[in-house]
Design a protein around this motif. Structure first.
Motif, PDB file in Angstrom:
ATOM      1  N   GLU A  38     -10.734  15.479  -5.066  1.00 26.13           N
ATOM      2  CA  GLU A  38     -10.987  14.533  -4.080  1.00 26.13           C
ATOM      3  C   GLU A  38     -10.090  13.225  -4.032  1.00 26.13           C
ATOM      4  O   GLU A  38      -9.930  12.489  -4.910  1.00 26.13           O
ATOM      5  N   VAL A  39      -9.600  13.102  -2.912  1.00 19.64           N
ATOM      6  CA  VAL A  39      -8.884  11.660  -2.491  1.00 19.64           C
ATOM      7  C   VAL A  39      -9.343  11.452  -1.475  1.00 19.64           C
ATOM      8  O   VAL A  39      -8.982  12.138  -0.121  1.00 19.64           O
ATOM      9  N   HIS A  40      -9.919  10.309  -1.251  1.00 19.89           N
ATOM     10  CA  HIS A  40     -10.581   9.426  -0.198  1.00 19.89           C
ATOM     11  C   HIS A  40      -9.676   8.467   0.328  1.00 19.89           C
ATOM     12  O   HIS A  40      -9.432   7.358  -0.325  1.00 19.89           O
ATOM     13  N   LEU A  41      -8.763   8.547   1.432  1.00 23.65           N
ATOM     14  CA  LEU A  41      -8.038   7.333   2.061  1.00 23.65           C
ATOM     15  C   LEU A  41      -8.784   6.614   2.954  1.00 23.65           C
ATOM     16  O   LEU A  41      -9.384   7.014   4.132  1.00 23.65           O
ATOM     17  N   VAL A  42      -9.101   5.262   2.349  1.00 22.47           N
ATOM     18  CA  VAL A  42     -10.213   4.612   3.209  1.00 22.47           C
ATOM     19  C   VAL A  42      -8.984   3.306   4.067  1.00 22.47           C
ATOM     20  O   VAL A  42      -8.439   2.847   3.487  1.00 22.47           O
ATOM     21  N   VAL A  43      -9.627   3.620   5.214  1.00 14.33           N
ATOM     22  CA  VAL A  43      -8.737   2.465   6.008  1.00 14.33           C
ATOM     23  C   VAL A  43      -9.948   1.507   6.820  1.00 14.33           C
ATOM     24  O   VAL A  43     -10.907   2.230   7.239  1.00 14.33           O
ATOM     25  N   VAL A  44      -9.716   0.327   6.774  1.00 12.66           N
ATOM     26  CA  VAL A  44     -10.557  -0.565   7.367  1.00 12.66           C
ATOM     27  C   VAL A  44      -9.700  -1.310   8.708  1.00 12.66           C
ATOM     28  O   VAL A  44      -9.315  -2.543   8.272  1.00 12.66           O
ATOM     29  N   LEU A  71      -5.406   1.307 -10.251  1.00 17.35           N
ATOM     30  CA  LEU A  71      -3.916   1.306  -9.952  1.00 17.35           C
ATOM     31  C   LEU A  71      -3.345   0.712  -9.137  1.00 17.35           C
ATOM     32  O   LEU A  71      -3.563   0.570  -7.885  1.00 17.35           O
ATOM     33  N   LEU A  72      -2.722  -0.397  -9.393  1.00 18.92           N
ATOM     34  CA  LEU A  72      -2.175  -1.512  -8.533  1.00 18.92           C
ATOM     35  C   LEU A  72      -0.658  -1.453  -8.505  1.00 18.92           C
ATOM     36  O   LEU A  72      -0.073  -1.315  -9.584  1.00 18.92           O
ATOM     37  N   SER A  73      -0.016  -1.653  -7.182  1.00 18.89           N
ATOM     38  CA  SER A  73       1.375  -1.568  -7.191  1.00 18.89           C
ATOM     39  C   SER A  73       1.723  -2.902  -6.003  1.00 18.89           C
ATOM     40  O   SER A  73       1.018  -3.211  -5.307  1.00 18.89           O
ATOM     41  N   ARG A  74       2.919  -3.512  -6.185  1.00 21.66           N
ATOM     42  CA  ARG A  74       3.346  -4.298  -5.242  1.00 21.66           C
ATOM     43  C   ARG A  74       4.886  -4.520  -5.063  1.00 21.66           C
ATOM     44  O   ARG A  74       5.667  -4.061  -5.997  1.00 21.66           O
ATOM     45  N   GLY A 117      -2.404  -1.345  -2.828  1.00 20.28           N
ATOM     46  CA  GLY A 117      -1.397  -2.528  -2.934  1.00 20.28           C
ATOM     47  C   GLY A 117      -1.926  -3.855  -3.450  1.00 20.28           C
ATOM     48  O   GLY A 117      -2.826  -4.210  -2.980  1.00 20.28           O
ATOM     49  N   ALA A 118      -1.111  -4.424  -4.441  1.00 22.65           N
ATOM     50  CA  ALA A 118      -1.407  -5.641  -4.845  1.00 22.65           C
ATOM     51  C   ALA A 118      -0.616  -6.683  -4.022  1.00 22.65           C
ATOM     52  O   ALA A 118       0.456  -6.893  -4.196  1.00 22.65           O
ATOM     53  N   VAL A 119      -1.403  -7.494  -3.172  1.00 28.21           N
ATOM     54  CA  VAL A 119      -0.890  -8.446  -2.388  1.00 28.21           C
ATOM     55  C   VAL A 119      -0.506  -9.947  -3.186  1.00 28.21           C
ATOM     56  O   VAL A 119      -1.755 -10.257  -3.408  1.00 28.21           O
ATOM     57  N   ALA A 141       1.007  -1.028   0.157  1.00 26.49           N
ATOM     58  CA  ALA A 141      -0.064  -0.108  -0.104  1.00 26.49           C
ATOM     59  C   ALA A 141       0.810   1.117   0.127  1.00 26.49           C
ATOM     60  O   ALA A 141       0.528   2.284  -0.687  1.00 26.49           O
ATOM     61  N   THR A 142       1.899   1.116   0.773  1.00 29.76           N
ATOM     62  CA  THR A 142       3.032   2.262   0.879  1.00 29.76           C
ATOM     63  C   THR A 142       3.461   2.571  -0.724  1.00 29.76           C
ATOM     64  O   THR A 142       3.557   3.746  -1.048  1.00 29.76           O
ATOM     65  N   ARG A 143       3.865   1.285  -1.272  1.00 35.37           N
ATOM     66  CA  ARG A 143       4.351   1.585  -2.686  1.00 35.37           C
ATOM     67  C   ARG A 143       3.532   2.324  -3.649  1.00 35.37           C
ATOM     68  O   ARG A 143       3.468   2.870  -4.531  1.00 35.37           O
ATOM     69  N   ALA A 144       2.102   1.741  -3.460  1.00 28.29           N
ATOM     70  CA  ALA A 144       0.806   2.225  -4.297  1.00 28.29           C
ATOM     71  C   ALA A 144       0.650   3.538  -4.122  1.00 28.29           C
ATOM     72  O   ALA A 144       0.365   4.397  -5.304  1.00 28.29           O
ATOM     73  N   ILE A 145       0.691   4.059  -2.797  1.00 28.17           N
ATOM     74  CA  ILE A 145       0.535   5.606  -2.865  1.00 28.17           C
ATOM     75  C   ILE A 145       1.532   6.302  -3.445  1.00 28.17           C
ATOM     76  O   ILE A 145       1.471   7.253  -4.054  1.00 28.17           O
ATOM     77  N   ALA A 146       3.028   6.012  -3.433  1.00 35.45           N
ATOM     78  CA  ALA A 146       4.175   6.608  -3.756  1.00 35.45           C
ATOM     79  C   ALA A 146       3.900   6.719  -5.321  1.00 35.45           C
ATOM     80  O   ALA A 146       4.219   7.702  -6.042  1.00 35.45           O
ATOM     81  N   ASP A 147       3.484   5.691  -5.846  1.00 33.73           N
ATOM     82  CA  ASP A 147       3.579   5.388  -7.588  1.00 33.73           C
ATOM     83  C   ASP A 147       2.062   6.417  -7.867  1.00 33.73           C
ATOM     84  O   ASP A 147       2.327   6.576  -9.157  1.00 33.73           O
ATOM     85  N   ALA A 148       1.277   6.403  -7.178  1.00 36.58           N
ATOM     86  CA  ALA A 148      -0.065   7.023  -7.577  1.00 36.58           C
ATOM     87  C   ALA A 148       0.148   8.598  -7.428  1.00 36.58           C
ATOM     88  O   ALA A 148      -0.952   9.604  -7.760  1.00 36.58           O
TER      89      ALA A 148
END
Length: 284
Positions: A191-197, A281-284, A253-255, A175-182
């Protein structure tokens, strides 16, 4: 006022295409991104293997020769049409580009195309189950390229840019990598909605789940809204928020576990890939 221009924009991106469904729209999306970022656009046409045709195994003798000839003609025509569409986009948007043909490349060989660009643009998260293609079979392997991958639905409107974005945050490396890539997308969004579960990740976020990452994004000028959501299925929660907000893009992030011949995703990633109806947009 934070300086959104501080984010380094991609210098090149690659779009993978094949014949024919969704080809022109995918090219147009990739060209629009290249134009917005001042980036070089690479188009790679992936030639389908004849053995993927279910009728190929029944052809013998002259029938096989005729099938080979027909296959070559179809591929040649599709390739010509795709290249013409690509050249039109380059001219219309006044961007630099290059044309490539990938024939007989699978696994690592095909992934190398993505490794030499900042972003890979490919087809939908759910390939047509009625038709096997080289690119469709290699789709998951492209995620192992080490580069972010943008998956576009076939019917996604070309003029719809990523103005409202949902970002999945679970404090993981992916997820950290995905945010940096995005970041090139995030700094340009409305608008950017940062969703946490939190319940789905066992509490590995810190004192206030998502707050530190939200503050990090604010420093870059990202118009972020932190959402702490209930639920045990993070993928389902992310897709529900995308639907409710009318999101234009989902970042996560793509796990998964990659090998040369297979790619096995974790639960949340697999759920999103199976059900998403918007660009990912997926990163891993």
């Amino acid at each position: 006022m934070p300086d959104r221009g501080a984010v380094m924009l991609p210098k090149d991106l690659i779009v993978f295409i094949e014949e024919p469904q969704g080809r022109d729209a995918r090219l147009a999306h990739a060209a629009a991104l290249a134009q917005a970022w001042g980036a070089h656009l690479i188009a790679t046409f992936v030639v389908d293997r004849l053995e993927l045709d279910p009728h190929a195994g029944f052809a013998t003798g002259s029938g096989l020769a005729d099938m080979l000839k027909h296959h070559d003609l179809e591929v040649g025509e599709a390739m010509q049409q795709a290249r013409q569409a690509f050249e039109r986009e380059l001219q219309r948007r006044q961007i630099s580009g290059e044309w490539r043909v990938s024939e007989g490349e699978v696994g690592e060989a095909l992934m190398l195309h993505a490794r030499h660009a900042s972003l890979a643009v490919i087809g939908p998260s759910r390939p047509d189950p009625r038709r096997a293609t080289t690119l469709g079979l290699s789709r998951d392997l492209i995620f192992a390229s080490g580069r972010p991958t943008l998956l576009l639905p076939i019917d996604w409107p070309v003029e719809r840019s990523a103005r409202r974005i949902v970002v999945g945050w679970n404090a993981s490396r992916e997820a950290t990598r995905a945010i940096a890539d995005a970041m090139p997308f995030l700094v340009g969004a409305n608008e950017v909605h940062l969703v946490v579960v939190p319940e789905a990740n066992g509490g590995a976020y810190g004192h206030e789940p998502g707050a530190d990452m939200a503050r990090h994004l604010v420093r870059y000028g990202v118009p972020v809204v932190l959402e702490q959501c209930e639920g045990v299925d993070a993928g389902a929660v992310l897709l529900e928020r995308c639907s409710a907000l009318g999101a234009d893009l989902l970042v996560m992030g793509a796990v998964g576990r990659s090998r040369i011949s297979e790619f096995v995703f974790g639960g949340a990633t697999h759920s999103v890939l199976e059900r998403a109806a918007l660009p990912l947009l997926l990163s891993r």
